[in-house]
Design a protein around this motif. Structure first.
Motif, PDB file in Angstrom:
ATOM      1  N   ALA A   1       0.200  14.747   5.746  1.00  0.00           N
ATOM      2  CA  ALA A   1       0.076  15.468   4.573  1.00  0.00           C
ATOM      3  C   ALA A   1      -1.227  16.035   4.843  1.00  0.00           C
ATOM      4  N   ILE A   2      -1.665  17.109   3.914  1.00  0.00           N
ATOM      5  CA  ILE A   2      -2.647  17.842   3.846  1.00  0.00           C
ATOM      6  C   ILE A   2      -3.086  17.914   2.456  1.00  0.00           C
ATOM      7  N   VAL A   3      -4.380  17.947   2.033  1.00  0.00           N
ATOM      8  CA  VAL A   3      -4.827  18.191   0.575  1.00  0.00           C
ATOM      9  C   VAL A   3      -5.925  19.412   0.776  1.00  0.00           C
ATOM     10  N   ASN A   4      -5.445  20.415   0.293  1.00  0.00           N
ATOM     11  CA  ASN A   4      -6.313  21.613   0.135  1.00  0.00           C
ATOM     12  C   ASN A   4      -7.297  21.459  -0.999  1.00  0.00           C
ATOM     13  N   ASN A   5      -8.232  21.024  -0.807  1.00  0.00           N
ATOM     14  CA  ASN A   5      -9.281  20.640  -2.116  1.00  0.00           C
ATOM     15  C   ASN A   5     -10.553  21.521  -1.673  1.00  0.00           C
TER      16      ASN A   5
ATOM     17  N   TYR B   1       0.232   9.650  -6.197  1.00  0.00           N
ATOM     18  CA  TYR B   1       1.559   9.914  -6.543  1.00  0.00           C
ATOM     19  C   TYR B   1       2.034  11.011  -5.373  1.00  0.00           C
ATOM     20  N   TRP B   2       1.436  12.143  -5.362  1.00  0.00           N
ATOM     21  CA  TRP B   2       2.005  13.282  -4.757  1.00  0.00           C
ATOM     22  C   TRP B   2       2.194  13.080  -3.190  1.00  0.00           C
ATOM     23  N   LEU B   3       1.317  12.442  -2.823  1.00  0.00           N
ATOM     24  CA  LEU B   3       0.923  12.180  -1.329  1.00  0.00           C
ATOM     25  C   LEU B   3       1.941  11.078  -1.028  1.00  0.00           C
ATOM     26  N   ALA B   4       2.383  10.251  -1.658  1.00  0.00           N
ATOM     27  CA  ALA B   4       3.042   8.971  -1.585  1.00  0.00           C
ATOM     28  C   ALA B   4       4.680   9.247  -1.387  1.00  0.00           C
TER      29      ALA B   4
ATOM     30  N   ILE C   1       2.470  18.537   1.127  1.00  0.00           N
ATOM     31  CA  ILE C   1       0.967  19.314   0.754  1.00  0.00           C
ATOM     32  C   ILE C   1       0.843  19.312  -0.293  1.00  0.00           C
ATOM     33  N   LEU C   2      -0.531  18.815  -0.737  1.00  0.00           N
ATOM     34  CA  LEU C   2      -1.102  18.928  -2.137  1.00  0.00           C
ATOM     35  C   LEU C   2      -2.334  19.735  -2.292  1.00  0.00           C
ATOM     36  N   ASN C   3      -2.032  20.818  -2.994  1.00  0.00           N
ATOM     37  CA  ASN C   3      -3.099  21.853  -3.354  1.00  0.00           C
ATOM     38  C   ASN C   3      -3.923  21.352  -4.505  1.00  0.00           C
ATOM     39  N   ILE C   4      -5.189  21.457  -4.656  1.00  0.00           N
ATOM     40  CA  ILE C   4      -6.168  21.040  -5.722  1.00  0.00           C
ATOM     41  C   ILE C   4      -6.648  22.388  -6.458  1.00  0.00           C
ATOM     42  N   GLY C   5      -5.960  22.677  -7.522  1.00  0.00           N
ATOM     43  CA  GLY C   5      -6.322  24.176  -8.295  1.00  0.00           C
ATOM     44  C   GLY C   5      -7.411  23.945  -9.203  1.00  0.00           C
ATOM     45  N   SER C   6      -7.014  24.468 -10.420  1.00  0.00           N
ATOM     46  CA  SER C   6      -8.020  24.198 -11.625  1.00  0.00           C
ATOM     47  C   SER C   6      -7.169  24.894 -12.797  1.00  0.00           C
TER      48      SER C   6
ATOM     49  N   MET D   1       0.817  -1.296   0.022  1.00  0.00           N
ATOM     50  CA  MET D   1      -0.094   0.089  -0.011  1.00  0.00           C
ATOM     51  C   MET D   1       1.001   1.262   0.155  1.00  0.00           C
ATOM     52  N   ARG D   2       0.557   1.991  -0.630  1.00  0.00           N
ATOM     53  CA  ARG D   2       1.419   3.330  -1.049  1.00  0.00           C
ATOM     54  C   ARG D   2       1.202   4.419  -0.283  1.00  0.00           C
ATOM     55  N   LEU D   3       0.390   4.189   0.751  1.00  0.00           N
ATOM     56  CA  LEU D   3       0.065   5.346   1.984  1.00  0.00           C
ATOM     57  C   LEU D   3      -0.052   4.824   3.293  1.00  0.00           C
ATOM     58  N   GLN D   4       0.627   3.491   3.489  1.00  0.00           N
ATOM     59  CA  GLN D   4       0.695   2.954   4.759  1.00  0.00           C
ATOM     60  C   GLN D   4       0.939   3.807   5.892  1.00  0.00           C
ATOM     61  N   ASN D   5       0.065   3.728   6.765  1.00  0.00           N
ATOM     62  CA  ASN D   5       0.006   4.494   8.181  1.00  0.00           C
ATOM     63  C   ASN D   5       0.552   6.065   8.020  1.00  0.00           C
ATOM     64  N   LYS D   6      -0.182   6.600   6.929  1.00  0.00           N
ATOM     65  CA  LYS D   6       0.023   7.955   6.916  1.00  0.00           C
ATOM     66  C   LYS D   6      -1.428   8.538   7.277  1.00  0.00           C
ATOM     67  N   THR D   7      -1.273   9.839   7.944  1.00  0.00           N
ATOM     68  CA  THR D   7      -2.560  10.621   8.373  1.00  0.00           C
ATOM     69  C   THR D   7      -2.770  11.704   7.484  1.00  0.00           C
ATOM     70  N   ILE D   8      -3.865  11.864   6.857  1.00  0.00           N
ATOM     71  CA  ILE D   8      -3.764  12.820   5.936  1.00  0.00           C
ATOM     72  C   ILE D   8      -5.155  13.932   6.146  1.00  0.00           C
TER      73      ILE D   8
END
Length: 267
Positions: free
Chosen positions: A83-87, A229-232, A133-138, A1-8
């Motif tokens: 990690a955080i995802v600003n979505n 991919y970006w979070l892993a 950090i992953l930002n979701i833009g447009s 698993m690519r994000l094993q034990n990660k908190t997001i």
């Protein structure tokens, strides 16, 4: 698993792209903090993902204390933050004539300043885990539709924030910052917006090739697949990058001569 034990932390994850990212993150082994403004939808998603994998925080991101509340809730529930995802985003059509300063400020507050505030609140914990950090833009960040003026500006500002902090935080904190710019995505909210505009329920089934060369627009799950991919850890030291996720080159395309019957994409 690519994000094993990660908190997001994933903002705006009760529906749409954020929900799809949360589902994919848990499938890849992560624990997620669901956030949004719809307590019933958020709780339903937590129930689906399981209480050991997900927690819920409902709050308007324009509340000055909301970023710290999100971070505190994640730490209390899972003990760390990777990690955080600003979505979360405000998507409302308006142009020069229909936009006043109060509305413009609100758009910037939700789409640009709230991500900045969450990054600041989360940074000590992300530094400890060498997180990201992953930002979701447009794709509208590059210029935007005439009737999406403040929205486009807010996403352009977010893109500059990503590039600026992607350099600074990588050097000083070993925290990566990247962004994906989705094109036109068939989310629940987008489907409803078009129905509210008077289009048929199946408006997305027969779109002009200029907007959907493949015959359809993107699905939230396709954006979520790219987000992993970006979070892993596999994205390594890559930081300050912005990637467009659209099925055609967004800049420099020639629209059809008659666009009067084409439903304009919001993203």
């Amino acid at each position: 698993m690519r994000l094993q034990n990660k908190t997001i932390i994933i903002t705006g994850s009760c529906t749409g792209i954020g929900k799809a990212i949360a589902q994919r993150c848990v499938a890849e082994g992560a624990q997620v903090l669901i956030h949004g403004l719809e307590p019933d939808l958020g709780q339903s998603l937590v129930n689906e993902l399981g209480p050991n994998n997900a927690a819920l925080h409902i709050e308007d991101l324009t509340n000055p204390d909301a970023p710290q509340h999100l971070v505190d809730t994640a730490i209390t529930a899972f003990g760390k933050l990777d990690a955080i995802v600003n979505n979360a985003a405000m998507v409302v059509a308006s142009n020069l004539q229909t936009t006043d300063l109060d509305f413009f400020r609100k758009m910037l507050e939700v789409n640009t300043l709230a991500p900045f505030a969450l990054i600041k609140a989360a940074l000590p914990h992300l530094t400890a885990t060498k997180g990201n950090i992953l930002n979701i833009g447009s794709v509208n960040a590059w210029s935007g539709e005439p009737n999406l003026l403040p929205y486009s500006v807010s996403k352009g500002a977010l893109m500059t924030l990503t590039r600026n902090l992607g350099d600074t935080l990588m050097r000083e904190n070993h925290v990566r910052v990247n962004q994906i710019n989705p094109g036109w995505v068939l989310t629940e909210n987008e489907a409803q917006r078009k129905r509210d505009h008077g289009l048929a329920d199946n408006w997305y089934a027969d779109l002009p090739a200029v907007y959907a060369p493949s015959g359809r627009i993107l699905w939230p799950q396709e954006i979520a697949a790219a987000a992993i991919y970006w979070l892993a850890d596999e994205s390594g030291p890559i930081s300050g990058q912005v990637v467009d996720l659209e099925q055609h080159p967004f800049i420099g395309r020639n629209p059809p001569k008659d666009t009067s019957t084409i439903p304009a994409p919001p993203n």
